[in-house]
Design a protein around this motif. Structure first.
Motif, short mmCIF file in Angstrom:
data_model
loop_
_atom_site.label_atom_id
_atom_site.label_comp_id
_atom_site.label_asym_id
_atom_site.label_seq_id
_atom_site.Cartn_x
_atom_site.Cartn_y
_atom_site.Cartn_z
N CYS A 162 0.33 3.71 -11.05
CA CYS A 162 -0.81 4.57 -10.74
C CYS A 162 -0.59 5.32 -9.43
O CYS A 162 -1.01 6.48 -9.29
CB CYS A 162 -2.10 3.76 -10.71
SG CYS A 162 -2.23 2.59 -9.36
N GLN A 163 0.08 4.70 -8.44
CA GLN A 163 0.38 5.39 -7.19
C GLN A 163 1.39 6.52 -7.42
O GLN A 163 1.27 7.60 -6.84
CB GLN A 163 0.91 4.39 -6.17
CG GLN A 163 -0.12 3.40 -5.66
CD GLN A 163 0.51 2.31 -4.80
OE1 GLN A 163 1.66 1.93 -4.99
NE2 GLN A 163 -0.27 1.82 -3.83
N ALA A 219 -0.39 9.40 -9.06
CA ALA A 219 -1.27 10.07 -8.10
C ALA A 219 -0.47 11.02 -7.20
O ALA A 219 -0.92 12.13 -6.89
CB ALA A 219 -2.01 9.03 -7.26
N CYS A 240 0.38 3.43 -16.52
CA CYS A 240 -0.72 4.34 -16.18
C CYS A 240 -0.64 5.52 -17.14
O CYS A 240 0.41 6.16 -17.24
CB CYS A 240 -0.64 4.80 -14.73
SG CYS A 240 -1.95 5.98 -14.26
N GLY A 285 -6.07 7.79 -16.22
CA GLY A 285 -6.92 8.79 -15.58
C GLY A 285 -6.76 10.14 -16.24
O GLY A 285 -6.23 10.25 -17.35
N GLY A 293 -8.14 15.41 -5.97
CA GLY A 293 -8.48 14.05 -5.59
C GLY A 293 -8.62 13.11 -6.75
O GLY A 293 -9.35 12.10 -6.65
N ALA A 294 -7.97 13.37 -7.86
CA ALA A 294 -8.08 12.51 -9.04
C ALA A 294 -7.58 11.11 -8.73
O ALA A 294 -6.59 10.92 -8.00
CB ALA A 294 -7.29 13.10 -10.20
N THR A 295 -8.28 10.11 -9.25
CA THR A 295 -7.86 8.71 -9.09
C THR A 295 -7.34 8.18 -10.41
O THR A 295 -7.80 8.57 -11.49
CB THR A 295 -9.03 7.84 -8.61
OG1 THR A 295 -10.11 7.93 -9.56
CG2 THR A 295 -9.53 8.32 -7.25
N PHE A 296 -6.38 7.28 -10.31
CA PHE A 296 -5.75 6.73 -11.51
C PHE A 296 -5.73 5.21 -11.44
O PHE A 296 -5.60 4.62 -10.36
CB PHE A 296 -4.31 7.27 -11.64
CG PHE A 296 -4.24 8.76 -11.79
CD1 PHE A 296 -4.26 9.35 -13.04
CD2 PHE A 296 -4.17 9.60 -10.67
CE1 PHE A 296 -4.20 10.73 -13.18
CE2 PHE A 296 -4.12 10.97 -10.80
CZ PHE A 296 -4.14 11.54 -12.07
N GLU A 297 -5.86 4.60 -12.58
CA GLU A 297 -5.84 3.15 -12.68
C GLU A 297 -4.61 2.72 -13.48
O GLU A 297 -3.98 3.53 -14.17
CB GLU A 297 -7.10 2.63 -13.36
CG GLU A 297 -8.38 2.96 -12.61
CD GLU A 297 -9.62 2.49 -13.36
OE1 GLU A 297 -9.47 2.02 -14.50
OE2 GLU A 297 -10.72 2.61 -12.80
#
Length: 540
Positions: free
Chosen positions: A388-389, A392, A424, A446, A454-458
């Motif tokens: 996820c990082q 991002a 992810c 995400g 600024g989208a966040t991802f899991e």
């Protein structure tokens, strides 16, 4: 005494030479007022001299003699308007003596017609020699130079119609002595060319200052132009329809000529020669245009083939075998090059990372972004960040480039030797984990990449058991359409995987693609088809 001039027709073309001296020398020597080439032309062959109210021609003891209206000149002879002068027996040039205040004579018209026809024959031979083997600019230049030579115009230009809009577009302008003229320096009114193109009829204006013409063509008159001739460029085709010959005509542009001199285009033979030239020119121009389009298409196809080879070279090898997994991947672009990609990376901790993405759009723009995404993924995934990082960071990098309407669906996963798969999913089709009679869809993640700064991802971690399959695919697989418009669908992917689960990943991948091809037979491929097949477990 009236002004006198010579109409000269020789290998250089037809031109008017004023007799501005009391003794006007003619011959091969450079010091002559009219220098002519020819094996029977002496260095100082003859001279025209003013005598009282008229003019005489004197032979200057030339080797092969001087002739007027085919009669030899023993010493000298008086000239009248329209006299034809020949130097030597065969005559390397046609000279017509003209007086400014005399009307046209039959001899002059006949000689002019002979000169025009000789020139037009040579010029048409040149046009035919060009054929379709020359580029368009060469043909346009030859047509303009030929037309200016035939008519004695000062300048000319060609406008061709745009096949899509049917509007006339300026292509080339030339002046005398094959002088190129730029479109910005060639000021003229578009009224006459557009009228000729619309009607398909030639237009000749002998003197724009005559009568009401000046008011109708004020823009052209303001440029100092008095004499204009414009002819359409027509393609004529004869078609047999039910035993009747039918003529089909298509206008492809216009040939425009003008001059500041009055009445230089009035000769009937000149008009006929120019219209004949225009007919042949239209064929040569169209052939050249088709030839150029064919060459450009072939060049583009070659460039696309090279681009496809480069894109395939950027993708990793289709097969990969590790200590605890076996993998196969492939991409079939919808066009020569596509927007799908896949990649994998060996992670520092001993894990194995893999990604599959689908760029919005098709063709070269999507392929360029696809290559860029591969570079971004390689740069970000090499670090020890989690999936996820990594996604991002890729999302932020793509967003900052501000590529309008270009987004990417992306799935990235990392597999550890103990079977832990952390993934992810950024807006991509959910990959399928198949094993032990169960199917799991990997949906955690995400939004698509590049849409929001600024989208966040899991991310999620699942554990694979030995023998489990992971199938990652683009929507070109699941949404492939049959000839009846039915989608291939996820159910068929699962059915194919179940049927060929005993094969190696490469075999299962080939079976999946073969089933998609069979399902879509008779329908065009509408999207890139890409899939990655991975089986977890110790390699044999």
């Amino acid at each position: 005494m009236p002004d006198a001039r010579l109409e000269v027709t020789d290998a250089l073309g037809r031109r008017i030479v004023p007799i501005a001296k009391e003794a006007f020398g003619i011959g091969r020597r450079e010091t002559n007022d009219l220098r002519l080439a020819g094996s029977e032309v002496s260095r100082d062959h003859a001279e025209i001299v003013a005598s009282g109210t008229g003019f005489l021609i004197r032979d200057k003891q030339s080797r092969y003699g001087t002739y007027v209206n085919d009669d030899p000149v023993p010493d000298q002879r008086a000239l009248v308007h329209g006299d034809r002068i020949r130097l030597g027996r065969s005559g390397g040039a046609e000279l017509v003596f003209l007086l400014a205040d005399s009307g046209p004579s039959q001899d002059k018209a006949t000689t002019t017609a002979i000169g025009d026809l000789r020139q037009i024959a040579a010029l048409l031979d040149g046009l035919r020699a060009l054929g379709s083997g020359r580029v368009l600019d060469d043909v346009l230049a030859l047509v303009l130079d030929s037309a200016i030579e035939v008519t004695g115009a000062e300048r000319g230009f060609i406008m061709l119609s745009n096949p899509e809009t049917d509007d006339l577009e300026f292509k080339m302008a030339r002046g005398r002595r094959q002088q190129p003229l730029s479109g910005t320096s060639f000021a003229t009114s578009r009224k006459i060319p557009e009228e000729v193109f619309r009607t398909g009829e030639p237009k000749i204006l002998a003197d724009l200052l005559d009568g009401d013409l000046a008011n109708v063509h004020m823009g052209t008159v303001a440029l100092g132009i008095r004499n204009v001739q414009c002819v359409p460029l027509k393609l004529v085709r004869y078609v047999d329809k039910q035993a009747d010959a039918v003529t089909e005509e298509r206008r492809i542009g216009v040939l425009y000529l003008d001059s500041r001199e009055k009445g230089s285009f009035l000769s009937t033979s000149t008009r006929g020669a120019l219209e004949t030239l225009a007919t042949e020119a239209a064929v040569a121009i169209e052939n050249a245009r088709l030839y150029r389009e064919t060459m450009e298409k072939a060049k583009m196809e070659q460039e696309m083939r090279i681009a496809a080879e480069i894109q395939q070279a950027l993708l990793p090898k289709g097969g990969r075998v590790g200590a605890y997994f076996r993998l196969a991947a492939a991409s079939i672009p919808c066009r020569s090059i596509g927007g799908d990609f896949y990649d994998y990376v060996d992670l520092p901790g001993g894990g194995f990372g893999f990604a599959l993405g689908d760029v919005a759009g098709k063709g070269p723009p999507a392929a360029l972004l696809s290559a860029m995404m591969q570079g971004m993924f390689a740069a970000q995934a090499a670090a020890s960040d989690t999936p996820c990082q990594t996604i991002a960071r890729v999302n932020l990098a793509l967003y900052k480039r501000g590529i309008e309407s270009r987004f990417v669906t992306l799935m990235y996963g990392s597999l550890e030797p103990d079977g832990r798969l952390t993934y992810c999913n950024a807006g991509h089709n959910p990959p399928l984990v198949i094993g032990r009679g169960a199917v799991r869809r990997l949906e955690t993640g995400g939004p698509i990449v590049g849409l929001f700064e600024g989208a966040t991802f899991e991310e999620e971690t699942v554990v694979l058991a030995p023998g489990d399959w992971l199938i990652v695919f683009s929507d070109g697989v699941s949404e492939a359409l049959s000839a009846q418009g039915e989608e291939y669908g996820e159910a068929r992917i699962l059915a194919t995987a179940g049927t060929y689960a005993n094969l190696q990943p490469q075999g299962l991948l080939q079976a999946l693609f073969a089933d998609v091809r069979a399902f879509t037979k008779g329908a065009p491929q509408s999207d890139d088809i890409t899939a990655l097949v991975l089986q977890y477990g110790p390699s044999a």
